[in-house]
Structures are given as structure tokens and as C-alpha cells.
Design a protein around this motif. Structure first.
Motif, PDB file in Angstrom:
ATOM      1  N   ASP B  41       0.710  -1.154  -0.159  1.00  0.00           N
ATOM      2  CA  ASP B  41      -0.090  -0.055  -0.065  1.00  0.00           C
ATOM      3  C   ASP B  41       0.959   1.113   0.102  1.00  0.00           C
ATOM      4  O   ASP B  41       0.481   2.247   0.810  1.00  0.00           O
ATOM      5  CB  ASP B  41      -1.083  -0.054   1.165  1.00  0.00           C
ATOM      6  CG  ASP B  41      -1.937  -1.034   1.280  1.00  0.00           C
ATOM      7  OD1 ASP B  41      -2.457  -1.337   0.075  1.00  0.00           O
ATOM      8  OD2 ASP B  41      -2.163  -1.758   2.273  1.00  0.00           O
ATOM      9  N   GLU B  42       1.845   1.280  -0.911  1.00  0.00           N
ATOM     10  CA  GLU B  42       2.817   2.578  -0.753  1.00  0.00           C
ATOM     11  C   GLU B  42       2.842   3.207  -2.171  1.00  0.00           C
ATOM     12  O   GLU B  42       2.511   2.391  -3.217  1.00  0.00           O
ATOM     13  CB  GLU B  42       4.160   2.138  -0.329  1.00  0.00           C
ATOM     14  CG  GLU B  42       4.604   1.918   0.991  1.00  0.00           C
ATOM     15  CD  GLU B  42       5.934   1.641   1.172  1.00  0.00           C
ATOM     16  OE1 GLU B  42       6.873   2.587   1.247  1.00  0.00           O
ATOM     17  OE2 GLU B  42       6.245   0.391   1.715  1.00  0.00           O
ATOM     18  N   GLN B  59      10.583  -6.503  -5.951  1.00  0.00           N
ATOM     19  CA  GLN B  59       9.987  -7.830  -5.403  1.00  0.00           C
ATOM     20  C   GLN B  59       9.159  -7.810  -4.297  1.00  0.00           C
ATOM     21  O   GLN B  59       9.282  -6.897  -3.460  1.00  0.00           O
ATOM     22  CB  GLN B  59      11.414  -8.786  -5.111  1.00  0.00           C
ATOM     23  CG  GLN B  59      12.485  -8.077  -4.356  1.00  0.00           C
ATOM     24  CD  GLN B  59      13.609  -8.860  -4.209  1.00  0.00           C
ATOM     25  OE1 GLN B  59      13.837  -9.658  -5.331  1.00  0.00           O
ATOM     26  NE2 GLN B  59      14.325  -8.923  -3.333  1.00  0.00           N
ATOM     27  N   ASN B  60       8.440  -8.796  -4.386  1.00  0.00           N
ATOM     28  CA  ASN B  60       7.317  -8.877  -3.153  1.00  0.00           C
ATOM     29  C   ASN B  60       6.607  -7.623  -2.560  1.00  0.00           C
ATOM     30  O   ASN B  60       6.432  -7.489  -1.570  1.00  0.00           O
ATOM     31  CB  ASN B  60       8.162  -9.257  -1.873  1.00  0.00           C
ATOM     32  CG  ASN B  60       9.087 -10.539  -2.189  1.00  0.00           C
ATOM     33  OD1 ASN B  60       8.593 -11.258  -2.866  1.00  0.00           O
ATOM     34  ND2 ASN B  60      10.352 -10.515  -1.635  1.00  0.00           N
ATOM     35  N   CYS B  61       6.050  -6.934  -3.692  1.00  0.00           N
ATOM     36  CA  CYS B  61       5.212  -5.848  -3.399  1.00  0.00           C
ATOM     37  C   CYS B  61       3.711  -6.245  -3.706  1.00  0.00           C
ATOM     38  O   CYS B  61       3.393  -7.083  -4.356  1.00  0.00           O
ATOM     39  CB  CYS B  61       5.713  -4.705  -4.311  1.00  0.00           C
ATOM     40  SG  CYS B  61       7.376  -4.217  -4.070  1.00  0.00           S
ATOM     41  N   LYS B  62       2.995  -5.218  -2.617  1.00  0.00           N
ATOM     42  CA  LYS B  62       1.239  -5.484  -2.856  1.00  0.00           C
ATOM     43  C   LYS B  62       0.797  -4.069  -2.771  1.00  0.00           C
ATOM     44  O   LYS B  62       1.116  -3.160  -2.115  1.00  0.00           O
ATOM     45  CB  LYS B  62       1.025  -6.318  -1.457  1.00  0.00           C
ATOM     46  CG  LYS B  62       0.345  -7.628  -1.856  1.00  0.00           C
ATOM     47  CD  LYS B  62       0.097  -8.346  -0.565  1.00  0.00           C
ATOM     48  CE  LYS B  62      -1.477  -9.095  -0.809  1.00  0.00           C
ATOM     49  NZ  LYS B  62      -1.442  -9.940   0.352  1.00  0.00           N
ATOM     50  N   ASN B  63      -0.174  -3.971  -3.686  1.00  0.00           N
ATOM     51  CA  ASN B  63      -1.179  -3.021  -3.917  1.00  0.00           C
ATOM     52  C   ASN B  63      -0.220  -1.765  -3.766  1.00  0.00           C
ATOM     53  O   ASN B  63      -0.658  -0.626  -3.173  1.00  0.00           O
ATOM     54  CB  ASN B  63      -2.028  -2.919  -2.585  1.00  0.00           C
ATOM     55  CG  ASN B  63      -2.906  -4.243  -2.946  1.00  0.00           C
ATOM     56  OD1 ASN B  63      -3.174  -4.704  -3.796  1.00  0.00           O
ATOM     57  ND2 ASN B  63      -3.392  -4.367  -1.565  1.00  0.00           N
ATOM     58  N   SER B  64       0.806  -1.578  -4.491  1.00  0.00           N
ATOM     59  CA  SER B  64       1.708  -0.377  -4.509  1.00  0.00           C
ATOM     60  C   SER B  64       1.724   0.284  -5.891  1.00  0.00           C
ATOM     61  O   SER B  64       1.735  -0.458  -6.887  1.00  0.00           O
ATOM     62  CB  SER B  64       2.867  -0.715  -3.778  1.00  0.00           C
ATOM     63  OG  SER B  64       2.926  -1.130  -2.447  1.00  0.00           O
ATOM     64  N   LYS B  65       2.048   1.673  -5.798  1.00  0.00           N
ATOM     65  CA  LYS B  65       2.489   2.133  -7.036  1.00  0.00           C
ATOM     66  C   LYS B  65       3.997   2.490  -7.194  1.00  0.00           C
ATOM     67  O   LYS B  65       4.348   3.277  -6.286  1.00  0.00           O
ATOM     68  CB  LYS B  65       1.379   3.589  -7.157  1.00  0.00           C
ATOM     69  CG  LYS B  65      -0.083   3.098  -6.935  1.00  0.00           C
ATOM     70  CD  LYS B  65      -1.007   4.390  -7.069  1.00  0.00           C
ATOM     71  CE  LYS B  65      -2.368   3.843  -7.226  1.00  0.00           C
ATOM     72  NZ  LYS B  65      -3.175   5.168  -7.603  1.00  0.00           N
TER      73      LYS B  65
END
Lengths: 187, 359
Positions: B41-42, B59-65
Motif C-alpha cells: 500500500d505504498e 520484488q514482493n510488493c503488494k497494492n503499491s504504485k
């Protein structure tokens, strides 16, 4: 030229030709190494869908270098190219930490194949110019190269893009092949 | 004999200590600053000049821009879900692996995916994009602008005119359904990619440049509008809407880059732009392609030419009219004499470009 001379010439010419296999995972830089070996430009290289082959002249030898695409789906076809290979060059993307294990397993499988038994192995630890590159020593350890038996091997750090280290690897290949053929003759 | 051999082997195992450029690497650059790992979420923005041609890892990112507004040597994007990526210009390859539900704008030399699901890609790619074991992929044409992006293309050695975004090779095709399709042409990138994590940035509505609240993006003048994009919007492999085609070639000059832009601007809304190429023609190829215009042969040898393929009613006439207005002593253009001639020359030009790619 008599028939015998002709045959003799044919034979010696044959001896001067080497079949080199260039394998490794997709995105490792095999085609860039192939082009670098042939002193060709390495900009605008397209992902290999089948294979590329080039003849490179080096110290009186004609090297036929086969660069085979490395996607998981087409790796089973690698074995179709094993027969009569004089040297195996295995290319590793030194920055691809996620797939170090995968590339190790693929190499292991290659080395276990009967058709490649005793074939000298050169590992190129490619992309050394990049920030995230693991040093060649670390890769050699990860691949357990020290435990290899019955095979001459070498690991060479390189950057095919910058043209560094590739010729050094080729020199090792030539030296290894030369000493191998010498020992064969002595037998 | 055995002794002699083992001696040789031992010597071989210890390569002479040769100095390579990477042995004297600049230790002031911390590789950790070039990895984005585990963002959730970043919104993360890397301003122009902060990556400066280095390699990058996400790597390993979620819901981020994640906005990487720079040129990059090469990039891997692994194990990300629900993320947006805006990436300026990648000199060699971008490799997406194990990503799901992501959206991505990127310009690169090579585009590769493996084990991805449901990724939308707005792409500018010099070579043929490839995918493996990936499904529900969608592709569209790169549309992006910000201050300095054009220079970044040059630093990454990419041409804005060599884009194969719609020519995908799938290593693992499935018999029942295609693993990829083209994104509907009406999809608005602005809606998808707008930097809007900070509510204040949405104030200037209707304006696609981002509000001043996000440090580093405002001064970059980020835009996803096709009229601003450094890469021209092409229809690629989409079905042609008209029967008539025309090839325009902009010959090399000190201003040929601007001349091409001017030409595109002048024919905008009148004809469809299908595909563009920037290529250096051999004398042989030039004489074949311009067989009907020998006066052009010499002009092809000044440097790379820019080819523009158009489609539209009366497009041969439209193109010739614009050339009459734009051409000067310093800037020469060529346009096909008829739609039939255009089709022949276009095939020849593209075949030549493909040949250039063969190893």
C-alpha cells in the motif's frame, strides 16, 4: 592431390572444427555472448525463439557455436544438440538471485547426461557489470562446482555487454581443447 | 602422464588475477538503494537522475504504485500483486515473474514474462516481446511523458520509433484460448496510472499532470496523454479501419526527429498511424525499397531514416499534401505513390528490419 592426401587433409580439417554448446536459462545473455565471441555488435538482440549458430575462427580452429533458447518450455529440446559437443559453455545471469537454484538444477541435469560426460565445462558468470551481480566465486560455490569429478571446468566472470572476460573464457576453451587432443594423441 | 595432466588442471583452476572493470567498482553506490522489496500500500517515486542507468530490482510488493522515472540498465519484477509500475526506459531487458493483477508502462529493448497472470502492459519494445506460462495478459501502446524522458530514451539507446508492442510471441500457447490480447484502444492511461495516493493531488481535475503534493513528480510534468507521449501512439496489429495505406519516410537530417514529429502532428486526426521504424538502410536495400524513386537513394545514405506507416481514406493524397507543405531543402520526405505501391514497400521495409534482428 592423391586420394590418401585428400583423406588425410579432410581428417585434419575435421579435427580443427569444434562444436560448442552455449546453454543457460532465458535472459542469461547467451546470444549476447555468441555475438561477442563473433566480435559483432551487441545492441538490439531479440529473445531467442529457437537457436542461433555462428562459426567463429580462433587460433586456427573453426568453432561452431550453438546458442539454444533457454525458456523452461524449450529446455527439453537442449538434449537434441548434445551429440558430438566438444565444449559446454553454461551462461549464468549473476544478478538473478531468484533463479540461482533453478539454474543450478538445470546445470546438474546437463552434467548428468551421458552424451555430455567428460565434456569440458566453462561457466560464464555473466552481467558482472551490473550492480546486483554476485561474484563468480560465490556462484561457483552455489553450483558446487568444486565437487565435479571427471570433467575439466572453469568459471569465468564476464560482461558480454561490455565485452569483458568473454575472450578470457574462449582462451581457456582453446587451451583445454588443445591439451585434450594432445593427450588423446599420446594414447 | 597422469601427473602431467593433473598439474595442468591445478594451474587452470587458479585463473591469473586479471583486473576487470567490476573489480574497481564504485563502492559509494549502495545496491540496496536499487531494490524495492516488500512495499505494501505504498506509493514510491524514484525521480529522474536517481537510478541513472543502474540495474533495478522490484520484488514482493503488494497494492503499491511504483514510479521509476529514469533510465535503467535492466530490471526484474518478481512476486508482485496488485501493483502499478511506471518505468521510463530500460536499456536491455525487463523480466516480470510471478506477478498478478498488475499494470505496467515500460519502454525497453526486451520484454519477457514468466508465470504471470492478468497483467496489463503499455509497452514500447525494440524487439519482439515474449511471454511464457502467462495468461490473461493484455498489451497496449506505451504512452508517457515527463521532463527528461526523451533524453533517457537516448541514454538507454532506444528509439521512440521502434516499437513492437503488439507483436507478442507466446512460448506456451494454449489451444483453447489465447493467453493475451490487445487492450481496448479507448482505455485511458490517465485513469489507470494517475498518481493519486495523496488526495490533494487530485485537485487539478482534468489535468493529467500530477499535483504539486507529490514531491519530485510535479516538477517532472508526468503525463499519460497520447498527445504528450514521447512514443507515438500506433495501432500496431489492430485491425485496419481503412483500405488505403501509405508509407512516409523521413530522411536523416539535423532535424529529422522534429520533422517526423511535425509530420505526425500535421496528419493527426486525418489518418491512422499503424507502425513506425527507425532504421539504417544499406545501399542495396535502399535501391530496392525506393525502386520507383532513384532520386531518393542518396538521401537514405545520410543516416537512419524514420518510416511511418499510415492507413486511412485517401491517405496517399493526405501525406503528399503535408509533404508539399513541410519539405524544404534541408529536410526531404518520401511518400508512396499509390496504396498498392505502399503495401509492397511496407512489406519490404519491415522484412528488412526483421532481418536486422536476426543473429
Amino acid at each position: 592431390m592423391g586420394l590418401l592426401d585428400l583423406l588425410r587433409k579432410l581428417k585434419s580439417d575435421q579435427n580443427k572444427e569444434l562444436r560448442i554448446l552455449l546453454l543457460g536459462l532465458d535472459n542469461a545473455g547467451k546470444t549476447t555472448i555468441l555475438k561477442s565471441l563473433a566480435s559483432e555488435e551487441v545492441t538490439n538482440i531479440t529473445p531467442t525463439q529457437g537457436f542461433n549458430v555462428k562459426s567463429v575462427n580462433s587460433s586456427g580452429f573453426k568453432l561452431n557455436v550453438w546458442d539454444i533458447g533457454g525458456q523452461r518450455r524449450i529446455r527439453p529440446y537442449w538434449r537434441n544438440y548434445f551429440e558430438n559437443s566438444d565444449v559446454l559453455i553454461y551462461v549464468i545471469d549473476s544478478t538473478d538471485r531468484k533463479r540461482m537454484e533453478e539454474t543450478g538444477l538445470e546445470l546438474e541435469e546437463l552434467l548428468a547426461d551421458e552424451k555430455l560426460s567428460g565434456v569440458p565445462l566453462l561457466v560464464f558468470a555473466n552481467k558482472q557489470d551490473l550492480l546486483q551481480a554476485a561474484p563468480a566465486s560465490e556462484i561457483a560455490e552455489g553450483l558446487n562446482l568444486q565437487t565435479l569429478r571427471g570433467r575439466t571446468w572453469q568459471i569465468q566472470a564476464c560482461s558480454a555487454l561490455k565485452g569483458e572476460g568473454v575472450q578470457d573464457g574462449l582462451e581457456w576453451v582453446m587451451k583445454t581443447v588443445a591439451s585434450k587432443s594432445k593427450s588423446k594423441k599420446k594414447k | 602422464m597422469g601427473c602431467c595432466r593433473s598439474k595442468m588442471k591445478a594451474k587452470d583452476k587458479i585463473p591469473e588475477k586479471k583486473q576487470y572493470s567490476w573489480d574497481k567498482r564504485n563502492n559509494e553506490i549502495d545496491p540496496k538503494n536499487f531494490i524495492i522489496d516488500g512495499a505494501v500500500d505504498e506509493t514510491i517515486i524514484r525521480k529522474p537522475g536517481t537510478i541513472n542507468g543502474q540495474q533495478f530490482v522490484v520484488q514482493n510488493c503488494k497494492n503499491s504504485k511504483i514510479y521509476l522515472l529514469d533510465h535503467v540498465a535492466t530490471i526484474t519484477v518478481d512476486d508482485c500483486t496488485g501493483c502499478l509500475f511506471v518505468i521510463g526506459a530500460v536499456k536491455s531487458s525487463i523480466f516480470l515473474r510471478d506477478c498478478q493483477d498488475c499494470k505496467c508502462i515500460v519502454a525497453c529493448q526486451q520484454f519477457r514474462t514468466r508465470d504471470c497472470q492478468k497483467v496489463d502492459v503499455f509497452l514500447s519494445c525494440t524487439t519482439q516481446p515474449i511471454m511464457e506460462s502467462s495468461a490473461r495478459m493484455r498489451f497496449g501502446c506505451y504512452q508517457l511523458a515527463y521532463q527528461g524522458l526523451l533524453e533517457q530514451f537516448q541514454q538507454a539507446m532506444l528509439s521512440v520509433y521502434n516499437n513492437n508492442w503488439s507483436n507478442i510471441h507466446d512460448f506456451t500457447p494454449t489451444p483453447q484460448s489465447k493467453n493475451w490480447k490487445m487492450i481496448h484502444e479507448d482505455v485511458s492511461l490517465s485513469e489507470l496510472f494517475q498518481v493519486n495516493s495523496n488526495p490533494q493531488s487530485e485537485q487539478g481535475n482534468g489535468d493529467n499532470t500530477v499535483g504539486s503534493t507529490l514531491d519530485g513528480v510535479s516538477e517532472s510534468k508526468l503525463s499519460f496523454k497520447n498527445e504528450d507521449s514521447v512514443v507515438p501512439l500506433t495501432r500496431g496489429a489492430r485491425e485496419k479501419r481503412y483500405d488505403d495505406s501509405c508509407l512516409v519516410v523521413v530522411f536523416h537530417s539535423a532535424n529529422s526527429f522534429k520533422a517526423s514529429k511535425d509530420f505526425l502532428e500535421a496528419v493527426k486526426d486525418k489518418v491512422d498511424l499503424i507502425q513506425t521504424k527507425e532504421v539504417t538502410l544499406s545501399p542495396d536495400e535502399a535501391s530496392r525499397i525506393f525502386a520507383d524513386s532513384p532520386s531518393m537513394w542518396k538521401s537514405t545514405q545520410r543516416g537512419p531514416v524514420i518510416g511511418l506507416e499510415f492507413n486511412g481514406d485517401d491517405c496517399v493524397k493526405v501525406c503528399h499534401d503535408v509533404i508539399a507543405k513541410l519539405s524544404s531543402e534541408d529536410q526531404q520526405y518520401y511518400a508512396s505513390k499509390s496504396s498498392a505501391a505502399a503495401k509492397r514497400v511496407i512489406d519490404q521495409l519491415y522484412n528488412f528490419c526483421e532481418m536486422q534482428m536476426i543473429v
